[in-house]
Design a protein around this motif. Structure first.
Motif, PDB file in Angstrom:
ATOM      1  N   LEU A  52       0.852  -1.184   0.000  1.00  0.00           N
ATOM      2  CA  LEU A  52       0.000   0.000   0.000  1.00  0.00           C
ATOM      3  C   LEU A  52       0.887   1.233   0.000  1.00  0.00           C
ATOM      4  O   LEU A  52       1.799   1.345   0.831  1.00  0.00           O
ATOM      5  N   GLU A  53       0.605   2.169  -0.921  1.00  0.00           N
ATOM      6  CA  GLU A  53       1.357   3.411  -1.007  1.00  0.00           C
ATOM      7  C   GLU A  53       0.393   4.594  -1.096  1.00  0.00           C
ATOM      8  O   GLU A  53      -0.737   4.441  -1.544  1.00  0.00           O
ATOM      9  N   ARG A  54       0.887   5.769  -0.674  1.00  0.00           N
ATOM     10  CA  ARG A  54       0.117   7.010  -0.789  1.00  0.00           C
ATOM     11  C   ARG A  54       0.969   8.034  -1.532  1.00  0.00           C
ATOM     12  O   ARG A  54       2.175   8.132  -1.311  1.00  0.00           O
TER      13      ARG A  54
ATOM     14  N   LEU B  30      -4.600  10.298  -3.189  1.00  0.00           N
ATOM     15  CA  LEU B  30      -4.445   9.169  -4.094  1.00  0.00           C
ATOM     16  C   LEU B  30      -3.612   8.081  -3.423  1.00  0.00           C
ATOM     17  O   LEU B  30      -2.531   8.342  -2.887  1.00  0.00           O
ATOM     18  N   TYR B  31      -4.138   6.871  -3.463  1.00  0.00           N
ATOM     19  CA  TYR B  31      -3.472   5.689  -2.906  1.00  0.00           C
ATOM     20  C   TYR B  31      -3.327   4.657  -4.012  1.00  0.00           C
ATOM     21  O   TYR B  31      -4.021   4.714  -5.025  1.00  0.00           O
TER      22      TYR B  31
ATOM     23  N   PRO C  29       3.291  -8.957 -14.474  1.00  0.00           N
ATOM     24  CA  PRO C  29       4.119  -9.284 -13.311  1.00  0.00           C
ATOM     25  C   PRO C  29       3.718  -8.497 -12.059  1.00  0.00           C
ATOM     26  O   PRO C  29       3.929  -8.956 -10.947  1.00  0.00           O
ATOM     27  N   VAL C  30       3.121  -7.325 -12.267  1.00  0.00           N
ATOM     28  CA  VAL C  30       2.648  -6.499 -11.159  1.00  0.00           C
ATOM     29  C   VAL C  30       1.292  -5.921 -11.548  1.00  0.00           C
ATOM     30  O   VAL C  30       1.117  -5.450 -12.668  1.00  0.00           O
ATOM     31  N   VAL C  31       0.346  -5.987 -10.629  1.00  0.00           N
ATOM     32  CA  VAL C  31      -0.938  -5.324 -10.829  1.00  0.00           C
ATOM     33  C   VAL C  31      -0.950  -4.104  -9.913  1.00  0.00           C
ATOM     34  O   VAL C  31      -0.699  -4.221  -8.705  1.00  0.00           O
ATOM     35  N   GLU C  32      -1.214  -2.949 -10.509  1.00  0.00           N
ATOM     36  CA  GLU C  32      -1.252  -1.690  -9.762  1.00  0.00           C
ATOM     37  C   GLU C  32      -2.664  -1.127  -9.825  1.00  0.00           C
ATOM     38  O   GLU C  32      -3.205  -0.912 -10.901  1.00  0.00           O
ATOM     39  N   ILE C  33      -3.250  -0.908  -8.650  1.00  0.00           N
ATOM     40  CA  ILE C  33      -4.600  -0.362  -8.566  1.00  0.00           C
ATOM     41  C   ILE C  33      -4.521   0.974  -7.837  1.00  0.00           C
ATOM     42  O   ILE C  33      -4.145   1.029  -6.662  1.00  0.00           O
ATOM     43  N   ASN C  34      -4.845   2.034  -8.558  1.00  0.00           N
ATOM     44  CA  ASN C  34      -4.882   3.379  -7.978  1.00  0.00           C
ATOM     45  C   ASN C  34      -6.313   3.699  -7.586  1.00  0.00           C
ATOM     46  O   ASN C  34      -7.242   3.398  -8.328  1.00  0.00           O
ATOM     47  N   PHE C  35      -6.489   4.344  -6.426  1.00  0.00           N
ATOM     48  CA  PHE C  35      -7.823   4.731  -6.001  1.00  0.00           C
ATOM     49  C   PHE C  35      -7.772   6.028  -5.209  1.00  0.00           C
ATOM     50  O   PHE C  35      -6.754   6.376  -4.614  1.00  0.00           O
ATOM     51  N   GLN C  36      -8.897   6.718  -5.230  1.00  0.00           N
ATOM     52  CA  GLN C  36      -9.030   8.037  -4.616  1.00  0.00           C
ATOM     53  C   GLN C  36      -9.763   7.939  -3.293  1.00  0.00           C
ATOM     54  O   GLN C  36     -10.834   7.339  -3.231  1.00  0.00           O
ATOM     55  N   VAL C  37      -9.190   8.528  -2.257  1.00  0.00           N
ATOM     56  CA  VAL C  37      -9.862   8.639  -0.963  1.00  0.00           C
ATOM     57  C   VAL C  37     -10.375  10.065  -0.843  1.00  0.00           C
ATOM     58  O   VAL C  37      -9.628  11.026  -1.026  1.00  0.00           O
ATOM     59  N   ARG C  38     -11.655  10.189  -0.561  1.00  0.00           N
ATOM     60  CA  ARG C  38     -12.277  11.504  -0.391  1.00  0.00           C
ATOM     61  C   ARG C  38     -12.562  11.763   1.084  1.00  0.00           C
ATOM     62  O   ARG C  38     -12.663  10.825   1.876  1.00  0.00           O
TER      63      ARG C  38
ATOM     64  N   GLU D 290       5.707  12.217  -5.090  1.00  0.00           N
ATOM     65  CA  GLU D 290       6.387  10.962  -4.752  1.00  0.00           C
ATOM     66  C   GLU D 290       5.432  10.009  -4.049  1.00  0.00           C
ATOM     67  O   GLU D 290       4.540  10.434  -3.300  1.00  0.00           O
ATOM     68  N   TRP D 291       5.630   8.721  -4.293  1.00  0.00           N
ATOM     69  CA  TRP D 291       4.854   7.696  -3.605  1.00  0.00           C
ATOM     70  C   TRP D 291       5.632   7.232  -2.377  1.00  0.00           C
ATOM     71  O   TRP D 291       6.839   7.033  -2.445  1.00  0.00           O
ATOM     72  N   VAL D 292       4.935   7.037  -1.272  1.00  0.00           N
ATOM     73  CA  VAL D 292       5.552   6.538  -0.051  1.00  0.00           C
ATOM     74  C   VAL D 292       4.826   5.262   0.379  1.00  0.00           C
ATOM     75  O   VAL D 292       3.598   5.205   0.355  1.00  0.00           O
ATOM     76  N   GLU D 293       5.607   4.237   0.710  1.00  0.00           N
ATOM     77  CA  GLU D 293       5.015   2.977   1.161  1.00  0.00           C
ATOM     78  C   GLU D 293       4.505   3.129   2.583  1.00  0.00           C
ATOM     79  O   GLU D 293       5.218   3.618   3.460  1.00  0.00           O
TER      80      GLU D 293
END
Length: 114
Positions: free
Chosen positions: A24-26, A61-62, A82-91, A32-35
């Motif tokens: 999980l990253e934000r 954004l996470y 090889p990697v699945v990346e799912i981006n989602f928005q937290v409101r 920049e993304w941070v784990e």
């Protein structure tokens, strides 16, 4: 309760995908993304809580990153993704996110669960 969880199902085998590494990253204000946390799915293909205990679920954004390549490699299967990346928005005001992943060697599907 503030929560981000996931469930990975291997649709080829019709079973939960156990031992998949999930991160999980934000996204920070500087881009920049941070784990925040990483975990492996359990016997049931689940990570019940990916948000660290001391972490606030704030607007932004996470993303979830699933190491699907390693999962398939343990089964001697060559996978396309090889990697699945799912981006989602937290409101503002949202507090619970369950994001399932339906996985096969050549495709995947996701949705907002409950």
């Amino acid at each position: 309760m503030k929560r981000i969880s996931t469930h990975v199902l291997d649709t080829t085998q019709g079973k939960p995908a156990k031992d998949v590494l999930v991160r999980l990253e934000r996204k920070q204000a500087d881009g920049e993304w941070v784990e925040l946390k990483s975990a492996r799915t359990d016997q049931d293909g689940r990570c019940g809580q990916l948000l660290p205990e001391n972490e606030f679920l704030c607007q932004g954004l996470y993303r979830l990153l699933f190491d699907t390549g390693s999962y398939h490699a343990t089964q001697n299967i060559e996978a396309f993704y090889p990697v699945v990346e799912i981006n989602f928005q937290v409101r503002t005001g949202e507090s619970h996110f369950h994001i399932p992943l339906l996985l096969s060697p050549n495709g995947y599907t996701t949705y907002r669960g409950s």
